[in-house]
Design an enzyme around this catalytic site. Structure first.
Site, PDB file in Angstrom:
ATOM      1  N   LEU A 113      32.318  -5.501  43.477  1.00 44.50           N
ATOM      2  CA  LEU A 113      33.242  -4.661  42.523  1.00 44.50           C
ATOM      3  C   LEU A 113      34.513  -5.044  42.238  1.00 44.50           C
ATOM      4  CD1 LEU A 113      32.578  -0.835  43.809  1.00 44.50           C
ATOM      5  CD2 LEU A 113      31.836  -2.186  42.174  1.00 44.50           C
ATOM      6  N   ASP A 114      34.931  -5.185  40.859  1.00 42.53           N
ATOM      7  CA  ASP A 114      36.538  -5.669  40.224  1.00 42.53           C
ATOM      8  C   ASP A 114      36.795  -4.770  41.250  1.00 42.53           C
ATOM      9  OD1 ASP A 114      34.283  -7.038  38.121  1.00 42.53           O
ATOM     10  OD2 ASP A 114      34.859  -5.239  36.508  1.00 42.53           O
ATOM     11  N   TYR A 115      38.251  -5.607  40.477  1.00 41.40           N
ATOM     12  CA  TYR A 115      39.519  -4.731  41.195  1.00 41.40           C
ATOM     13  C   TYR A 115      40.478  -3.716  40.429  1.00 41.40           C
ATOM     14  CZ  TYR A 115      44.690  -5.068  42.596  1.00 41.40           C
ATOM     15  OH  TYR A 115      45.540  -5.595  42.708  1.00 41.40           O
TER      16      TYR A 115
END
Ligand code: URA
Length: 243
Positions: free
Chosen positions: A108-110
């Site tokens: 999952l993106d930051y």
């Protein structure tokens, strides 16, 4: 991180048998069996499911652990980071990390929150992220602008990213906020391309303001506060394996 199969001597060493070099000697000396068969080849690879015996004694395998985390934004989905950013692994009990080689399943993106599976089962991780199976991932997406029917149709039919169309997606409009000029939608996709949801919405002219994954292969955030983790129930693991 994919940890599907590893060299026999490495697997033995991580079970605490001896150093890798010493384990190689044991293999060459014919003292090691895998699933009951003698192995003397140093390149031989094993998975966590294989039974390894040394001098007739079965090695204790690392217990398989399956967790679901409600990932907060501001955490990197990785087991280490050269830049020293906060990691999702920092949110897990230290004791568990000492005894189990855990890693996140996919990314999952930051700046994305939501469902993140964490395990030490390389086989399951491979099935969920690398195989051609279509695993449903549901995202709650807040975008800039009031989404039009045409935009919804584009998302559903597919959007061209890097010269390749995205697969069919499901879209449900949750609410349209005309006052703040934004829309909240639920988007279900079956692929896992890099920053896929952000790029899909951007491509049709509706940049993402906020992104949360609410379900991965049917596993959701029920009962979890942001930053919390729980152990998956046996039936949830079974479903993930059956997908
Ligand atoms: N799609 C994105 O754009 N970002 C995520 O973190 C997950 C899916």
């Amino acid at each position: 991180m994919i940890d599907n199969k590893e060299r026999l001597q490495k697997a033995m060493a991580s079970c605490g048998v001896a150093s890798r070099r010493k384990c190689e000697e044991l293999i060459v000396a014919g003292r090691v069996k895998v699933n009951g068969n003698k192995v003397t080849e140093l390149g031989f690879k094993v998975s966590k499911r294989d039974d390894i015996e040394v001098d007739g004694k079965l090695l204790q395998k690392e217990e398989l652990v399956y967790l679901v985390m409600y990932k907060p934004t501001g955490y990197l989905t990785a087991v280490s980071d050269k830049l020293g950013r906060r990691l999702v692994m920092d949110l897990l009990p230290k004791e568990l990390l000492k005894t189990h080689r855990l890693f996140p399943v996919g990314r999952l993106d930051y700046d994305t929150s939501g469902v993140l599976l964490i395990t030490n089962d390389g086989e399951l991780s491979y099935r969920l992220t690398r195989s051609s199976k279509e695993i449903e991932k549901v995202y709650q997406v807040r975008v800039d602008g009031i989404l039009t029917q045409d935009a919804v149709n584009q998302l559903m039919r597919g959007v061209l990213l890097d010269g390749k169309m995205t697969k069919r997606a499901k879209v449900d409009i949750i609410s349209l906020d005309r006052k703040n000029n934004s829309s909240l939608i639920s988007l279900t996709i079956t692929e896992g391309r890099n920053r896929q949801v952000r790029r899909m919405c951007e491509a049709i002219g509706f940049p993402v303001k906020k992104l949360k994954r609410t379900s991965f292969g049917g596993v959701n955030l029920d009962g979890l506060a942001m930053g919390e983790t729980r152990v998956l129930k046996p039936h949830e693991i079974k479903v993930l394996y059956s997908l």
